[in-house]
Write a protein that holds these residues in place. Structure first.
Motif, mmCIF file in Angstrom:
data_model
loop_
_atom_site.group_PDB
_atom_site.id
_atom_site.type_symbol
_atom_site.label_atom_id
_atom_site.label_comp_id
_atom_site.label_asym_id
_atom_site.label_seq_id
_atom_site.Cartn_x
_atom_site.Cartn_y
_atom_site.Cartn_z
ATOM 1 N N HIS A 113 -36.407 -8.562 21.884
ATOM 2 C CA HIS A 113 -35.589 -8.016 22.970
ATOM 3 C C HIS A 113 -36.471 -7.644 24.166
ATOM 4 O O HIS A 113 -36.135 -7.973 25.311
ATOM 5 N N GLU A 117 -36.355 -9.098 27.935
ATOM 6 C CA GLU A 117 -36.181 -8.216 29.099
ATOM 7 C C GLU A 117 -37.231 -8.531 30.164
ATOM 8 O O GLU A 117 -36.931 -8.557 31.353
ATOM 9 N N ARG A 150 -27.931 -13.450 18.419
ATOM 10 C CA ARG A 150 -27.464 -12.087 18.664
ATOM 11 C C ARG A 150 -28.131 -11.477 19.907
ATOM 12 O O ARG A 150 -27.475 -10.811 20.703
ATOM 13 N N GLU A 151 -29.427 -11.737 20.067
ATOM 14 C CA GLU A 151 -30.138 -11.218 21.244
ATOM 15 C C GLU A 151 -29.586 -11.828 22.524
ATOM 16 O O GLU A 151 -29.351 -11.120 23.500
ATOM 17 N N GLN A 154 -26.344 -10.306 23.465
ATOM 18 C CA GLN A 154 -26.504 -8.999 24.111
ATOM 19 C C GLN A 154 -26.894 -9.135 25.580
ATOM 20 O O GLN A 154 -26.560 -8.274 26.388
ATOM 21 N N CYS A 161 -26.744 -18.355 23.268
ATOM 22 C CA CYS A 161 -26.211 -17.768 22.042
ATOM 23 C C CYS A 161 -25.577 -18.857 21.172
ATOM 24 O O CYS A 161 -25.876 -18.953 19.975
#
Length: 171
Positions: A113, A117, A150-151, A154, A161
């Motif tokens: 994650h 970012e 899943r990341e 998000q 995805c």
């Protein structure tokens, strides 16, 4: 991929500037790509000794341990590299892969994650020509692809995805 020539060229440059961490690190990468981790380790250590703020050399030391399946030592090196420069997406990704291979999935996901970012394209490219090495081998591809799906969900990236969900189902 002409690593022997690269070693010769960077060693010549290094003789002119023996404290240049980038030159020493690049020699280490060439040795690593030639399958000589002992020499690579020597140059990564020299690179870090020349510049204690050069996190790429520490990341690359972690890669040596990672490729030898010594994930605990790799994790320590990656954490050290992140302490020096927390803004390197590749180091966070590497730490995530090391955690993943020790089945520390929550920590792995947290590092993946952070990598996304910092750089949303962190998992789309492999920086083979840069100053940091990466190895993305995992033991359970299906679970890895699911975690990545899943990341990306998000982050609101439906296309990536779906792509990772397809890969997960295929595994």
């Amino acid at each position: 991929k002409r690593y022997e020539l690269a070693i010769d060229a960077y060693q010549a440059l290094s003789k002119k500037d023996p404290k240049n961490a980038s030159f020493l690190n690049t020699i280490g990468i060439a040795y690593l790509n030639l399958g000589n981790p002992q020499m690579a380790k020597k140059f990564f250590e020299r690179s870090f000794k020349a510049d204690k703020t050069y996190s790429s050399a520490v990341n690359n030391l972690g890669m040596i341990w990672y490729q030898q399946n010594n994930y605990r030592r790799a994790i320590r090196e990656y954490q050290k590299a992140i302490a020096i420069d927390p803004g390197q997406a590749g180091t966070h990704a590497n730490l995530g892969f090391a955690y993943y291979n020790t089945k520390k999935y929550p920590q792995a996901v947290a590092e993946f994650h952070k990598a996304l970012e910092i750089d949303p394209q962190a998992f789309e490219r492999n920086d083979r020509a840069g100053s940091m090495t990466q190895d993305r081998t995992v033991s359970n591809h299906g679970l890895f692809y699911f975690l990545m799906a899943r990341e990306y969900a998000q982050f609101g990236d439906a296309e990536k995805c779906a792509n990772f969900l397809r890969k997960s189902l295929d595994e």
